[in-house]
Design a protein around this motif. Structure first.
Motif, short mmCIF file in Angstrom:
data_model
loop_
_atom_site.label_atom_id
_atom_site.label_comp_id
_atom_site.label_asym_id
_atom_site.label_seq_id
_atom_site.Cartn_x
_atom_site.Cartn_y
_atom_site.Cartn_z
N ASP A 22 -19.26 11.86 -15.32
CA ASP A 22 -19.92 12.17 -16.58
C ASP A 22 -19.26 13.53 -16.98
O ASP A 22 -20.05 14.42 -17.51
CB ASP A 22 -21.42 12.33 -16.33
N SER A 23 -17.79 13.58 -17.13
CA SER A 23 -17.23 14.84 -17.30
C SER A 23 -15.89 14.61 -17.92
O SER A 23 -15.04 13.69 -17.37
CB SER A 23 -16.97 15.73 -16.15
N TRP A 24 -15.49 15.21 -19.05
CA TRP A 24 -14.32 14.98 -19.53
C TRP A 24 -13.01 15.70 -18.94
O TRP A 24 -11.97 15.53 -18.93
CB TRP A 24 -14.21 15.77 -21.22
N ALA A 25 -13.52 16.53 -17.73
CA ALA A 25 -12.33 17.31 -17.01
C ALA A 25 -11.27 16.58 -16.50
O ALA A 25 -9.99 16.82 -16.79
CB ALA A 25 -13.16 18.22 -15.92
N PRO A 26 -11.46 15.55 -15.97
CA PRO A 26 -10.59 14.49 -15.31
C PRO A 26 -9.46 14.18 -16.60
O PRO A 26 -8.35 14.04 -16.26
CB PRO A 26 -11.13 13.38 -14.68
N LEU A 27 -10.00 13.52 -17.64
CA LEU A 27 -9.07 13.40 -18.56
C LEU A 27 -8.33 14.54 -19.11
O LEU A 27 -7.05 14.63 -19.53
CB LEU A 27 -9.85 12.43 -19.96
N GLY A 28 -8.86 15.35 -19.27
CA GLY A 28 -8.31 16.85 -19.81
C GLY A 28 -7.23 17.29 -18.70
O GLY A 28 -6.11 17.60 -19.32
N GLU A 29 -7.34 17.19 -17.57
CA GLU A 29 -6.54 17.43 -16.55
C GLU A 29 -5.31 16.31 -16.71
O GLU A 29 -4.05 16.86 -16.66
CB GLU A 29 -6.93 17.52 -15.14
N TRP A 30 -5.61 15.05 -16.87
CA TRP A 30 -4.55 13.93 -16.95
C TRP A 30 -3.61 14.58 -18.29
O TRP A 30 -2.54 14.15 -18.31
CB TRP A 30 -5.21 12.53 -17.03
N LEU A 31 -4.30 14.49 -19.44
CA LEU A 31 -3.62 14.87 -20.60
C LEU A 31 -2.64 16.28 -20.44
O LEU A 31 -1.48 16.42 -21.02
CB LEU A 31 -4.61 15.33 -21.77
N HIS A 32 -2.94 17.24 -19.67
CA HIS A 32 -2.04 18.49 -19.28
C HIS A 32 -1.07 18.11 -18.15
O HIS A 32 -0.20 19.09 -18.08
CB HIS A 32 -3.04 19.56 -19.38
N ALA A 33 -1.20 17.09 -17.65
CA ALA A 33 -0.49 16.92 -16.47
C ALA A 33 0.90 16.51 -16.71
O ALA A 33 1.18 15.74 -17.85
CB ALA A 33 -1.13 16.12 -15.10
N HIS A 34 2.09 16.80 -15.84
CA HIS A 34 3.07 15.94 -16.01
C HIS A 34 3.11 14.50 -15.83
O HIS A 34 2.43 14.07 -14.80
CB HIS A 34 4.44 16.68 -15.02
N GLY A 35 3.87 13.93 -16.67
CA GLY A 35 4.21 12.42 -16.32
C GLY A 35 5.23 12.13 -15.43
O GLY A 35 5.99 12.82 -15.05
#
Length: 322
Positions: free
Chosen positions: A308-321
């Protein structure tokens, strides 16, 4: 003499970007963003929502409440307008991801940013006890028109917010220490009080009209793509980061400000509404496209829902692909 509110340079210099869109990336290492996919970036996609708070009906209720308030300002119509503003702001936030996707799809970030820019300098809009003659309302040298208010939006600093949900809230509810009273919206009494109240009424009407126009600009279906969905997620991510930075700025006479009721609604609706929307069965194709174009999305979404947190998606957005 123009009596609009101005702040010391040291405050203006600290103004943060309230709601950066995709054409205004946050100040970070943009190389850390995953690269754009090489295939199917423009494949048509859908992003449906079932928020339980129909945006269109809330817009109609707010419009009716405002008309009643301007026609007969009293304690009841003022309280009703306040409730309808809250309802509309709640619905807007529950639909925010879809609105952001449409803004990205049609290169219409400007209306989205104008709808809800914060934090702001409240005395840029209307007087506060510490600045009794400040604000657009109290500047008779400033023409009040739709065009002039758009020019005042961010005229010299991001905190100079003239349009959108937050200035409207100030006009109908005031701020802590300076609550709005029904008489403030009655064009009566001796001059110059009557003229000032008429300006406040005119400002409120113009700002409400612009709000509806900006919502209309995003109430379209231009067809979404993987690129626009990714852009919408980044836009929401920036917004949630801004909320974390400014959520304590609820004292109207201490510079940058966001009403506590706005913070409450934002935290109640987001990111829960976005996570629910992204997880819906109807949006499985959109999820598959995001996973295909940007590997790791589904894992990040699953983790975000579980926590119930946006943090994992935020980390994904800022991670290298990959």
């Amino acid at each position: 003499m123009i009596r609009r509110f101005r702040l010391a340079a040291v405050l203006i210099a600290t103004t943060a970007v309230a709601l950066p869109g995709c054409d205004r990336p946050p100040e970070e290492d943009t190389a850390a963003r995953p690269p754009a996919p090489t295939q199917n970036a423009d494949q048509p996609l859908e992003l449906t929502t079932d928020s339980g708070a129909p945006l269109e009906s809330r817009r109609g209720e707010w419009r009716d409440a405002l008309r009643a308030l301007l026609a007969a300002p009293d304690a009841d119509t003022l309280a009703t307008a306040d409730r309808r503003w809250r309802d509309l702001y709640d619905a807007f936030n529950r639909h925010y991801l879809s609105l952001a996707a449409q803004a990205c799809a049609g290169d219409r970030q400007a209306p989205l940013q104008r709808l809800d820019a914060w934090p702001l300098y409240p005395a840029y809009v209307d007087a506060l006890p510490a600045w009794p003659d400040s604000g657009i309302v109290n500047d008779p040298a400033l023409e009040l028109s739709a065009a002039s208010l758009r020019r005042q939006q961010g005229a010299t600093a991001d905190g100079e917010v003239a349009l959108g949900f937050q200035p409207i809230r100030l006009l109908i509810a005031g701020a802590k220490g300076a609550p709005r009273q029904a008489k403030d919206l009655r064009a009566e009494g001796d001059e110059p009080a009557a003229a000032l109240r008429e300006r406040r009424r005119t400002y409120l009407k113009l700002a409400a009209d612009q709000l509806q126009a900006d919502l209309n600009a995003l109430d379209r279906d231009d067809g979404l793509s993987l690129t626009s969905l990714r852009c919408a997620l980044e836009t929401l991510d920036d917004r949630l980061a801004a909320l974390q930075t400014h959520r304590q700025a609820t004292a109207p006479e201490e510079g940058l400000y966001i009403p506590s009721v706005s913070v409450e609604i934002l935290e109640e609706t987001q990111p829960k509404a976005a996570l629910t929307q992204l997880s819906a069965d109807a949006n499985r194709d959109a999820r598959a496209a995001l996973e295909s174009g940007y590997p790791g999305f589904q894992t990040a979404l699953d983790q975000a829902v579980e926590e119930d947190s946006w943090a994992p998606l935020g980390e994904w957005l800022h991670a290298h692909g990959d």
